[in-house]
Design a protein around this motif. Structure first.
Motif, mmCIF file in Angstrom:
data_model
loop_
_atom_site.group_PDB
_atom_site.id
_atom_site.type_symbol
_atom_site.label_atom_id
_atom_site.label_comp_id
_atom_site.label_asym_id
_atom_site.label_seq_id
_atom_site.Cartn_x
_atom_site.Cartn_y
_atom_site.Cartn_z
ATOM 1 N N ASP A 65 55.063 22.162 40.772
ATOM 2 C CA ASP A 65 55.821 21.341 39.828
ATOM 3 C C ASP A 65 54.892 20.626 38.860
ATOM 4 O O ASP A 65 55.208 20.487 37.677
ATOM 5 C CB ASP A 65 56.696 20.325 40.568
ATOM 6 N N GLU A 66 53.743 20.181 39.348
ATOM 7 C CA GLU A 66 52.768 19.518 38.471
ATOM 8 C C GLU A 66 52.190 20.515 37.469
ATOM 9 O O GLU A 66 51.957 20.164 36.315
ATOM 10 C CB GLU A 66 51.655 18.859 39.281
ATOM 11 N N VAL A 67 51.946 21.744 37.901
ATOM 12 C CA VAL A 67 51.436 22.771 37.000
ATOM 13 C C VAL A 67 52.480 23.054 35.911
ATOM 14 O O VAL A 67 52.147 23.103 34.721
ATOM 15 C CB VAL A 67 51.058 24.050 37.773
ATOM 16 N N ASP A 68 53.737 23.198 36.314
ATOM 17 C CA ASP A 68 54.807 23.419 35.326
ATOM 18 C C ASP A 68 54.928 22.225 34.387
ATOM 19 O O ASP A 68 55.130 22.391 33.184
ATOM 20 C CB ASP A 68 56.141 23.674 36.027
ATOM 21 N N HIS A 69 54.804 21.028 34.935
ATOM 22 C CA HIS A 69 54.868 19.816 34.116
ATOM 23 C C HIS A 69 53.711 19.778 33.117
ATOM 24 O O HIS A 69 53.880 19.342 31.980
ATOM 25 C CB HIS A 69 54.869 18.581 35.019
ATOM 26 N N GLY A 70 52.548 20.259 33.527
ATOM 27 C CA GLY A 70 51.404 20.333 32.615
ATOM 28 C C GLY A 70 51.714 21.201 31.412
ATOM 29 O O GLY A 70 51.360 20.862 30.274
ATOM 30 N N ALA A 71 52.394 22.323 31.632
ATOM 31 C CA ALA A 71 52.780 23.195 30.523
ATOM 32 C C ALA A 71 53.796 22.503 29.607
ATOM 33 O O ALA A 71 53.738 22.652 28.387
ATOM 34 C CB ALA A 71 53.332 24.515 31.054
ATOM 35 N N GLU A 72 54.707 21.736 30.204
ATOM 36 C CA GLU A 72 55.663 20.963 29.383
ATOM 37 C C GLU A 72 54.911 19.964 28.511
ATOM 38 O O GLU A 72 55.243 19.781 27.333
ATOM 39 C CB GLU A 72 56.643 20.210 30.278
ATOM 40 N N GLU A 73 53.917 19.312 29.097
ATOM 41 C CA GLU A 73 53.151 18.336 28.327
ATOM 42 C C GLU A 73 52.315 18.996 27.236
ATOM 43 O O GLU A 73 52.101 18.401 26.175
ATOM 44 C CB GLU A 73 52.278 17.497 29.268
ATOM 45 N N HIS A 74 51.881 20.220 27.455
ATOM 46 C CA HIS A 74 51.212 20.948 26.374
ATOM 47 C C HIS A 74 52.169 21.111 25.202
ATOM 48 O O HIS A 74 51.780 20.915 24.044
ATOM 49 C CB HIS A 74 50.762 22.338 26.840
ATOM 50 N N ALA A 75 53.409 21.476 25.499
ATOM 51 C CA ALA A 75 54.407 21.658 24.444
ATOM 52 C C ALA A 75 54.621 20.356 23.673
ATOM 53 O O ALA A 75 54.725 20.369 22.432
ATOM 54 C CB ALA A 75 55.717 22.167 25.036
ATOM 55 N N GLU A 76 54.683 19.247 24.387
ATOM 56 C CA GLU A 76 54.827 17.950 23.717
ATOM 57 C C GLU A 76 53.618 17.675 22.828
ATOM 58 O O GLU A 76 53.757 17.165 21.708
ATOM 59 C CB GLU A 76 54.986 16.837 24.749
ATOM 60 N N GLY A 77 52.442 18.003 23.312
ATOM 61 C CA GLY A 77 51.227 17.832 22.516
ATOM 62 C C GLY A 77 51.235 18.701 21.276
ATOM 63 O O GLY A 77 50.818 18.267 20.196
ATOM 64 N N HIS A 78 51.741 19.931 21.405
ATOM 65 C CA HIS A 78 51.825 20.824 20.239
ATOM 66 C C HIS A 78 52.747 20.233 19.177
ATOM 67 O O HIS A 78 52.447 20.298 17.981
ATOM 68 C CB HIS A 78 52.334 22.208 20.642
ATOM 69 N N GLN A 79 53.864 19.657 19.614
ATOM 70 C CA GLN A 79 54.808 19.038 18.676
ATOM 71 C C GLN A 79 54.151 17.859 17.959
ATOM 72 O O GLN A 79 54.283 17.704 16.738
ATOM 73 C CB GLN A 79 56.073 18.566 19.404
ATOM 74 N N TYR A 154 49.397 28.711 12.545
ATOM 75 C CA TYR A 154 49.279 29.064 13.969
ATOM 76 C C TYR A 154 49.857 27.940 14.825
ATOM 77 O O TYR A 154 50.603 28.185 15.774
ATOM 78 C CB TYR A 154 47.816 29.324 14.323
ATOM 79 N N VAL A 155 49.525 26.701 14.483
ATOM 80 C CA VAL A 155 50.044 25.557 15.233
ATOM 81 C C VAL A 155 51.567 25.511 15.133
ATOM 82 O O VAL A 155 52.252 25.260 16.120
ATOM 83 C CB VAL A 155 49.399 24.238 14.752
ATOM 84 N N ARG A 156 52.094 25.772 13.941
ATOM 85 C CA ARG A 156 53.562 25.823 13.770
ATOM 86 C C ARG A 156 54.173 26.856 14.707
ATOM 87 O O ARG A 156 55.180 26.600 15.367
ATOM 88 C CB ARG A 156 53.920 26.199 12.336
ATOM 89 N N LYS A 157 53.567 28.042 14.731
ATOM 90 C CA LYS A 157 54.077 29.127 15.569
ATOM 91 C C LYS A 157 54.072 28.718 17.043
ATOM 92 O O LYS A 157 55.065 28.903 17.755
ATOM 93 C CB LYS A 157 53.227 30.386 15.351
#
Length: 167
Positions: A65-79, A154-157
């Motif tokens: 769950d923490e690993v999955d949450h890390g990926a969610e936080e990457h998405a937030e960082g990208h935004q 690239y960042v937009r994509k």
């Protein structure tokens, strides 16, 4: 050169912090620094998600769950990164505000990842396996940087592709 994936990720985290400090300095070349941050941040996240996170999920002692949450936080960082990059006036209050939103999102992720994922990886994953993961991490990260992953398009994509991960 060290190839322990945990050490490599931690080194990137410290570089992010250095870049945040430099970006807060109104006398710095903010556009150049933001380009460096964008490239490293996108490359780092993509390398973690393609190689490191899937490998860590195979270890019972590393919390999936923490690993999955890390990926969610990457998405937030990208935004947050995209929102900052889309403001051209690096001297504006809007830019300053978006920088602080990005710093806050990334510092939160860095803190959580270091406490929950990386500590578990260092304790549970054999040194040899961490070295293998580190080599893959470096290879993918460099490939993305070579592909100019810090470019606004690239960042937009990436931001659009990962937006559905955010709760």
């Amino acid at each position: 050169m060290a190839t322990d994936v945990v050490d490599l990720i931690l080194a990137d985290h410290r570089r992010f912090e250095e870049l945040f400090r430099a970006l807060r300095d109104r006398g710095s070349d903010r556009s150049t620094l933001l380009g460096e941050l964008a490239a490293l941040l996108i490359a780092h996240a993509e390398a973690e998600e393609s190689e490191v996170y899937p490998a860590l999920k195979r270890y019972k002692e590393v919390d999936d769950d923490e690993v999955d949450h890390g990926a969610e936080e990457h998405a937030e960082g990208h935004q947050a990164l995209l929102a900052l990059m889309e403001i051209s006036d690096t001297e504006s209050e809007e830019w300053e505000g978006k920088l602080e939103e990005l710093v806050e999102a990334l510092n939160h992720h860095i803190d959580e990842e270091e406490r929950t994922i990386l500590n578990g990886a260092r304790e549970q994953v054999a040194e040899e396996r961490r070295a293998e993961l580190g080599e893959k991490f470096l290879e993918i990260r460099q490939d993305r940087i070579d592909d100019d992953c810090g470019d606004l398009e690239y960042v937009r994509k990436v931001a659009h592709a990962t937006a559905d991960r955010i709760d």
